[in-house]
Design an enzyme around this catalytic site. Structure first.
Site, PDB file in Angstrom:
ATOM      1  N   ASP A 190      -1.962  -1.567  -4.385  1.00 24.61           N
ATOM      2  CA  ASP A 190      -2.408  -0.392  -5.141  1.00 24.61           C
ATOM      3  C   ASP A 190      -1.305   0.058  -6.100  1.00 24.61           C
ATOM      4  OD1 ASP A 190      -0.594   0.742  -3.377  1.00 24.61           O
ATOM      5  OD2 ASP A 190      -2.083   1.950  -2.303  1.00 24.61           O
ATOM      6  N   LEU A 247       0.856  -1.194   0.000  1.00 26.71           N
ATOM      7  CA  LEU A 247       0.000   0.000   0.000  1.00 26.71           C
ATOM      8  C   LEU A 247       0.887   1.237   0.000  1.00 26.71           C
ATOM      9  CD1 LEU A 247      -2.734  -0.623   2.752  1.00 26.71           C
ATOM     10  CD2 LEU A 247      -3.131  -0.503   0.284  1.00 26.71           C
ATOM     11  N   HIS A 248       0.593   2.189  -0.892  1.00 28.18           N
ATOM     12  CA  HIS A 248       1.333   3.450  -0.812  1.00 28.18           C
ATOM     13  C   HIS A 248       0.600   4.624  -1.446  1.00 28.18           C
ATOM     14  CE1 HIS A 248       2.341   2.448  -4.976  1.00 28.18           C
ATOM     15  NE2 HIS A 248       2.693   3.693  -5.122  1.00 28.18           N
ATOM     16  N   ARG A 249      -0.494   4.397  -2.192  1.00 27.53           N
ATOM     17  CA  ARG A 249      -1.179   5.487  -2.875  1.00 27.53           C
ATOM     18  C   ARG A 249      -1.761   6.477  -1.864  1.00 27.53           C
ATOM     19  NH1 ARG A 249       0.160   5.702  -8.234  1.00 27.53           N
ATOM     20  NH2 ARG A 249       0.292   3.592  -9.043  1.00 27.53           N
ATOM     21  N   PRO A 250      -1.602   7.781  -2.116  1.00 28.72           N
ATOM     22  CA  PRO A 250      -2.190   8.776  -1.213  1.00 28.72           C
ATOM     23  C   PRO A 250      -3.680   8.556  -0.961  1.00 28.72           C
ATOM     24  CG  PRO A 250      -0.692   9.851  -2.745  1.00 28.72           C
ATOM     25  CD  PRO A 250      -0.798   8.416  -3.189  1.00 28.72           C
TER      26      PRO A 250
END
Length: 386
Positions: free
Chosen positions: A296, A218-221
């Protein structure tokens, strides 16, 4: 060109996803029989210096000729700083073209500097669209494509996207996917997860044959910046870990958001192996042995399709539709019930079988090299190379 039979292509790399895309290009250019000189500029956009070193070493990328050392900042500050530091490098090296990959801030920043100085821009992985303008990467993709002289695409739908945006068809070349070049070249060297997690006491049950494990990133804003959205996702993920244990390499930014929201305890109480970011060969080993991927990340959607592993994408859209239409990818967004249903189906039935998309055969970088040489009329200089 500076020399009649030599093409100078200044290659730009900035963030971790770029490393896997630039590696096969550097190797292909080395094999050009001296026809292509490819100095490498690392903008330093990715701030994990140790991880940068690990990726460069594992992928056989030479040390950059220039490291701009920009570091982390807001989108505006980072983009501006890259432009300021890149311009004198461009003036000094006087390349025939600037090659950028992907959709990070380094991509658009260096492309803008080049085109304003009348240096042709080459965009690798062009034409991908999520049609979600809330994603900074989408803005970078659209703008970079508009100012590029040569656009190399990974799937045929990208050509349609570019034509709708007025890009001349003769500038677009369908060559395949350089990310898959890297995957295919390195799969035999992938590090076994048992070795990667040898020091982790809770890791042994990950390798139970009848159960296996899932890989989560997970890393999407849109997923990690809003504490409420993040909390709901982590609760769903923690619940899923009762069905299948998960390996969760924590992106530094994601870890910061989880800690700032006071949510780390929700993960620590679940059947989730939390790790630091993994090197490419370690990550490839973990992914290749996983029963499923939850992510993501655009790159993992492609890699899981290439490996035939079911992928559950925790976004409302994807700029890589071929991974859904032909591959193993299913888009679920962040709805807990939708995530549960798809994961349960994968665990019960094995999920989508998928197939390998056209030209994802490990030779995309060679095709890019050949187009570049033809573009500048030097194809004869690599006749012996093929």
């Amino acid at each position: 060109m500076g020399q009649e039979s030599r093409l100078t292509v200044l290659c730009v790399v900035g963030a971790r996803p770029n490393f896997m895309k630039i590696a096969p290009l550097i190797h292909a250019f080395r094999d050009s029989g001296g026809a292509i000189d490819a100095p490498l500029v690392h903008t330093g956009q990715h701030y994990d210096a140790a991880m940068k070193g690990a990726f460069f070493e594992q992928l056989g990328i030479p040390e950059p000729d220039v490291d701009l050392g920009v570091g982390s900042a807001s989108h505006a500050v980072q983009t501006a700083e890259i432009m300021l530091r890149f311009e004198p490098v461009l003036d000094e090296l006087q390349p025939d073209a600037v090659l950028v990959v992907g959709d990070v801030n380094s991509t658009i920043a260096c492309a803008l500097v080049a085109v304003k100085k009348s240096v042709p821009v080459v965009h690798v992985e062009a034409g991908l669209r999520s049609y979600d303008r809330d994603m900074p990467e989408e803005i970078n993709r659209v703008l970079t494509d508009q100012i590029s002289e040569l656009l190399f695409i990974t799937e045929r739908s990208a050509r349609d996207n570019l034509q709708r945006e007025g890009v001349a068809v003769e500038r677009v070349h369908f060559v395949g996917n350089v990310m898959i070049d890297t995957l295919r070249a390195n799969l035999p060297r992938a590090v076994d997860p048992r070795e990667t997690f040898a020091a982790e006491p809770m890791a042994e049950h990950l390798f139970e044959a009848d159960r296996g494990y899932g890989l989560l990133t997970l890393h999407r804003p849109s997923n990690v910046d809003d504490p409420q959205v993040l909390a709901a996702l982590l609760d769903t993920i923690s619940e899923l870990s009762r069905q299948i244990p998960l390996v969760f390499p924590l992106h530094p930014r994601t870890r910061g958001k989880i800690e700032a929201a006071g949510l780390m305890s929700r993960l620590q109480a679940a059947d989730i192996l939390l790790t630091e970011p993994l090197g490419y060969l370690q990550m490839l080993g973990v992914m290749s042995k996983a029963r499923l991927v939850l992510t993501d990340s655009g790159g993992l959607q492609e890699e899981s399709t290439a490996l035939g592993i079911p992928c559950v994408t925790l976004r409302e859209n994807t700029e890589r539709p071929i991974t859904v239409e032909q591959g193993t990818n299913t888009i679920v967004g962040t709805d807990p019930e939708r995530i549960r249903l798809v994961v349960t189906d994968i665990l019960q039935s094995g999920g989508k079988a998928g197939r390998i998309p056209e030209l994802w055969d490990g030779r995309a970088a060679e095709r890019i090299r050949d187009v570049l040489l033809t573009w500048r009329g030097c194809s004869s200089s690599v006749a012996a190379v093929g």
